[in-house]
Design a protein around this motif. Sequence first.
Motif, PDB file in Angstrom:
ATOM      1  N   ALA A 253     -11.775  -5.656  -6.937  1.00  0.00           N
ATOM      2  CA  ALA A 253     -12.353  -4.311  -6.957  1.00  0.00           C
ATOM      3  C   ALA A 253     -12.733  -3.864  -8.361  1.00  0.00           C
ATOM      4  O   ALA A 253     -12.528  -2.720  -8.732  1.00  0.00           O
ATOM      5  CB  ALA A 253     -11.394  -3.301  -6.310  1.00  0.00           C
TER       6      ALA A 253
ATOM      7  N   ARG B 248       0.835  -1.212   0.000  1.00  0.00           N
ATOM      8  CA  ARG B 248       0.000   0.000   0.000  1.00  0.00           C
ATOM      9  C   ARG B 248       0.865   1.255   0.000  1.00  0.00           C
ATOM     10  O   ARG B 248       0.460   2.287  -0.508  1.00  0.00           O
ATOM     11  CB  ARG B 248      -0.956  -0.015   1.190  1.00  0.00           C
ATOM     12  CG  ARG B 248      -2.038  -1.093   1.060  1.00  0.00           C
ATOM     13  CD  ARG B 248      -2.898  -1.174   2.298  1.00  0.00           C
ATOM     14  NE  ARG B 248      -3.629   0.052   2.522  1.00  0.00           N
ATOM     15  CZ  ARG B 248      -4.750   0.375   1.887  1.00  0.00           C
ATOM     16  NH1 ARG B 248      -5.254  -0.442   1.023  1.00  0.00           N
ATOM     17  NH2 ARG B 248      -5.358   1.512   2.146  1.00  0.00           N
TER      18      ARG B 248
ATOM     19  N   VAL C 298       2.189   3.421 -11.034  1.00  0.00           N
ATOM     20  CA  VAL C 298       1.988   2.028 -10.641  1.00  0.00           C
ATOM     21  C   VAL C 298       0.487   1.781 -10.565  1.00  0.00           C
ATOM     22  O   VAL C 298      -0.285   2.696 -10.298  1.00  0.00           O
ATOM     23  CB  VAL C 298       2.594   1.708  -9.252  1.00  0.00           C
ATOM     24  CG1 VAL C 298       4.076   1.888  -9.269  1.00  0.00           C
ATOM     25  CG2 VAL C 298       1.957   2.548  -8.165  1.00  0.00           C
ATOM     26  N   ASN C 299       0.073   0.571 -10.820  1.00  0.00           N
ATOM     27  CA  ASN C 299      -1.327   0.210 -10.662  1.00  0.00           C
ATOM     28  C   ASN C 299      -1.413  -1.064  -9.863  1.00  0.00           C
ATOM     29  O   ASN C 299      -0.470  -1.835  -9.804  1.00  0.00           O
ATOM     30  CB  ASN C 299      -2.000   0.039 -12.019  1.00  0.00           C
ATOM     31  CG  ASN C 299      -2.173   1.374 -12.718  1.00  0.00           C
ATOM     32  OD1 ASN C 299      -1.553   1.637 -13.738  1.00  0.00           O
ATOM     33  ND2 ASN C 299      -2.975   2.250 -12.136  1.00  0.00           N
ATOM     34  N   MET C 300      -2.578  -1.240  -9.243  1.00  0.00           N
ATOM     35  CA  MET C 300      -2.710  -2.318  -8.286  1.00  0.00           C
ATOM     36  C   MET C 300      -3.880  -3.226  -8.645  1.00  0.00           C
ATOM     37  O   MET C 300      -4.948  -2.746  -9.010  1.00  0.00           O
ATOM     38  CB  MET C 300      -2.938  -1.690  -6.909  1.00  0.00           C
ATOM     39  CG  MET C 300      -3.030  -2.674  -5.787  1.00  0.00           C
ATOM     40  SD  MET C 300      -2.449  -1.876  -4.273  1.00  0.00           S
ATOM     41  CE  MET C 300      -3.229  -2.877  -3.054  1.00  0.00           C
TER      42      MET C 300
ATOM     43  N   HIS D 289      -9.583  -8.469  -3.678  1.00  0.00           N
ATOM     44  CA  HIS D 289     -10.877  -8.927  -4.180  1.00  0.00           C
ATOM     45  C   HIS D 289     -11.175  -8.272  -5.519  1.00  0.00           C
ATOM     46  O   HIS D 289     -12.325  -8.066  -5.876  1.00  0.00           O
ATOM     47  CB  HIS D 289     -11.965  -8.676  -3.151  1.00  0.00           C
ATOM     48  CG  HIS D 289     -11.693  -9.393  -1.857  1.00  0.00           C
ATOM     49  ND1 HIS D 289     -11.743 -10.761  -1.765  1.00  0.00           N
ATOM     50  CD2 HIS D 289     -11.307  -8.949  -0.645  1.00  0.00           C
ATOM     51  CE1 HIS D 289     -11.410 -11.122  -0.541  1.00  0.00           C
ATOM     52  NE2 HIS D 289     -11.138 -10.042   0.160  1.00  0.00           N
TER      53      HIS D 289
ATOM     54  N   PRO E  98      -1.789   8.435  -5.056  1.00  0.00           N
ATOM     55  CA  PRO E  98      -1.924   7.199  -5.840  1.00  0.00           C
ATOM     56  C   PRO E  98      -2.321   7.457  -7.298  1.00  0.00           C
ATOM     57  O   PRO E  98      -1.884   6.739  -8.183  1.00  0.00           O
ATOM     58  CB  PRO E  98      -3.029   6.429  -5.122  1.00  0.00           C
ATOM     59  CG  PRO E  98      -3.264   7.099  -3.840  1.00  0.00           C
ATOM     60  CD  PRO E  98      -2.569   8.403  -3.815  1.00  0.00           C
ATOM     61  N   ASN E  99      -3.165   8.482  -7.523  1.00  0.00           N
ATOM     62  CA  ASN E  99      -3.640   8.681  -8.894  1.00  0.00           C
ATOM     63  C   ASN E  99      -2.579   9.297  -9.807  1.00  0.00           C
ATOM     64  O   ASN E  99      -2.784   9.434 -10.995  1.00  0.00           O
ATOM     65  CB  ASN E  99      -4.935   9.501  -8.915  1.00  0.00           C
ATOM     66  CG  ASN E  99      -4.828  10.764  -8.104  1.00  0.00           C
ATOM     67  OD1 ASN E  99      -3.776  11.062  -7.545  1.00  0.00           O
ATOM     68  ND2 ASN E  99      -5.907  11.525  -8.030  1.00  0.00           N
TER      69      ASN E  99
ATOM     70  N   PHE F 198      -6.316  -5.531  -6.825  1.00  0.00           N
ATOM     71  CA  PHE F 198      -6.700  -5.668  -5.429  1.00  0.00           C
ATOM     72  C   PHE F 198      -7.026  -7.113  -5.080  1.00  0.00           C
ATOM     73  O   PHE F 198      -7.329  -7.925  -5.952  1.00  0.00           O
ATOM     74  CB  PHE F 198      -7.898  -4.769  -5.122  1.00  0.00           C
ATOM     75  CG  PHE F 198      -7.546  -3.321  -5.072  1.00  0.00           C
ATOM     76  CD1 PHE F 198      -7.333  -2.681  -3.867  1.00  0.00           C
ATOM     77  CD2 PHE F 198      -7.394  -2.591  -6.240  1.00  0.00           C
ATOM     78  CE1 PHE F 198      -6.984  -1.349  -3.823  1.00  0.00           C
ATOM     79  CE2 PHE F 198      -7.045  -1.261  -6.208  1.00  0.00           C
ATOM     80  CZ  PHE F 198      -6.841  -0.638  -4.987  1.00  0.00           C
TER      81      PHE F 198
ATOM     82  N   PHE G 267      -1.217   4.530  -1.002  1.00  0.00           N
ATOM     83  CA  PHE G 267      -2.353   4.672  -0.086  1.00  0.00           C
ATOM     84  C   PHE G 267      -1.901   4.947   1.336  1.00  0.00           C
ATOM     85  O   PHE G 267      -2.675   5.380   2.169  1.00  0.00           O
ATOM     86  CB  PHE G 267      -3.230   3.416  -0.118  1.00  0.00           C
ATOM     87  CG  PHE G 267      -3.893   3.203  -1.434  1.00  0.00           C
ATOM     88  CD1 PHE G 267      -4.723   4.183  -1.976  1.00  0.00           C
ATOM     89  CD2 PHE G 267      -3.678   2.056  -2.168  1.00  0.00           C
ATOM     90  CE1 PHE G 267      -5.330   4.008  -3.201  1.00  0.00           C
ATOM     91  CE2 PHE G 267      -4.281   1.870  -3.394  1.00  0.00           C
ATOM     92  CZ  PHE G 267      -5.103   2.856  -3.919  1.00  0.00           C
TER      93      PHE G 267
END
Lengths: 297, 375
Positions: B88, B50, B80-82, B86, B75-76, B84, B55
């Motif tokens: 999301a 995170r 990098v991208n995540m 579950h 974050p925006n 998640f 985050f």
Amino acid sequence: MTNPAPVTKGGKTSGTIRFGAVLLAMPLVLWLFLLVILPHIDLLLVSLHERISYGKYEFSLINYIEFFVEPLYWNTYVRTAVMSIMATVLTLVIGFPVSYYIAKMMRGKGKSILFLLCLIPFWVSELVRTFGWMILLRESGVISNFLQWAGIADGPVEMLYNDATIMVGLVYTSMLFMVVPLVSVLDSLDDSLIEAGYDLGGNAFTVTRDIVIPHAMPGIASGCIVVFMLTLGNYLTPNLLGGKDSLWFTEQIYTQFITRFNWESGSAFGFLLLVLSSLIVWFGLKISRQTLSETVG
Amino acid sequence: MADQFDLECRDVVKNFDAFTAVDTISLTIPKGSFFSILGPSGCGKTTLLRMLAGFQAPSSGDILIKGSSVLGVPPNRRPVNMVFQHLALFPMMNVAENVAYGLKRRGVDRATIEHKVNDTLARVGLPDSGPKQINQLSGGQKQRIAIARCLVLEPAVLLLDEPLGALDLKLREHMKVELKQLQNEIGTTFVYITHDQSEALVMSDQVAVMNAGRFEQVGAPQDLYYNPQTAFVAGFVGESNRWQGIVGAMQEDNIAINLPTGGMVLASRSVHPDLAEGQSVDVFVRPEAIAIDGQGKTDNGIQAKVENVLFNGAASSVQVRDAQTGHEMTVALPQTGAFANLRAGDVVNLTWGADQTRCFVRTVKQGVTTQGAVA
């Protein structure tokens, strides 16, 4: 020879179930029939009567015609609708950030305390709550005295009996009914959806617009319906805070029934109010692309 | 040199009040590699991820992406991208809108968006799923859409937070291979966190084993498995038989480790040059290093009684009890099926070479027993 026995047994069981279901549904059926359908049928019938002389009635549309011919009734009707819509929108605009804060920013104990704070005013009757506003806002009230003491105003300031005050009272009265469905629907929004929105390049505005609001739509719709109906049918708040000039449609109905003892006209007005609220709710659901079952369920 | 690394952490620390979740972590991840962070739940790996995504802000230390610090970058705005845990995926949008979301936020024109979305969907093997709703997808398809939604933005680093955790076993095995292939094809740097060692070992170029906020060891999967540097790594990665003992007499090539139960295990001196007599050690031996009635190295030899045969195809093993010490052990069965008729109650001779024994000195720090590295 032995076959019929289970059939009979089966028949008996389903008969018992059916009887049980009827019994269970009875309170609902009675309530619907005695308190909703029957009075409305009567209301409709009464509204279609014209009093010819003492004890003599005739079928007539005169009560409805009177409504459309007399500008006061017509104006009050539209004014009530517009003010109610405004109150609903204002309640939503104020209630949404509050609900978002309670549901998404707060954790654990703070959350329940804030939620309770929204609830506490509703332990007092609406009448007492409205008198609270009157104590604050009237000519000899707390705010008026404070302004004079601070030297901001020269004489007593009357803040009651205008539209802004009615609006304040209506929004205050309705707030809880907006916050409760909003908090529950926002609670069900997975935090990771919001984070994913930011992660993919969204900002506070676009995440709210594209993710939070679409998710919260059923809650927004149900909150708005409840608030709108409560506001439209409110009698106490507009009457006390708006005084003689509040021109709320429920007051017209009250006047017809109680002051003028004109039940025929009052019934017609009551029916028109029902049509108005149904139409506006239907229209609201249409433009927000929600269905009633989605909103309630 | 700096731009050789897509991602670099320098002495990153994260404190939550008195609790240190991430404790002085430094790492460098070369371009295009598959890097896994493996650790038990609560070890701080999610907090670390995170922080990489933005985050959470580190309490101290620096995070660099493609050579420039991203501290204070929200974050925006991070490249990098995540993916998640579950996934999301946005249920209020269809598949194409989900994938297009990031591009729209960047203000890319509509034609380019459509082109890129179709391209990316084809790349993850779901070319016609654009108009589908999220709830119409299977678990594996959702997985691929979640990855596609990030890949379409061409991030410098793709962060994955245990994305296979929610899948059933069969699909998980399949997705492991698929993820690895996908990463190979597109060449994006993946940072993958998991508590499942098999996921980490199968997919990664490099694995960092994390425990209590620190990296225990960073290395290739083979390295971690065959040359664990700490007792934690030896115990966490792969199966192991474990004893506690005291370092005893030094022999010519071997060291005798005396077990409190009366037995003795031999370890190689060349593998453990630093052990000294009297030290308290944890001893590890892999189940597959032990031969049953075998001819190989016989430095260690014990007689044991079979208690349980755990048949699991090629990964079958037996639980045995040491006749002398009463210690329970697990021994892998050879995949040839040579011992297919082994039954509970049988007595077997177990042997293994001293070089297969791994010892780690037990150290006591601040009243807490921790394992120090001896190599």
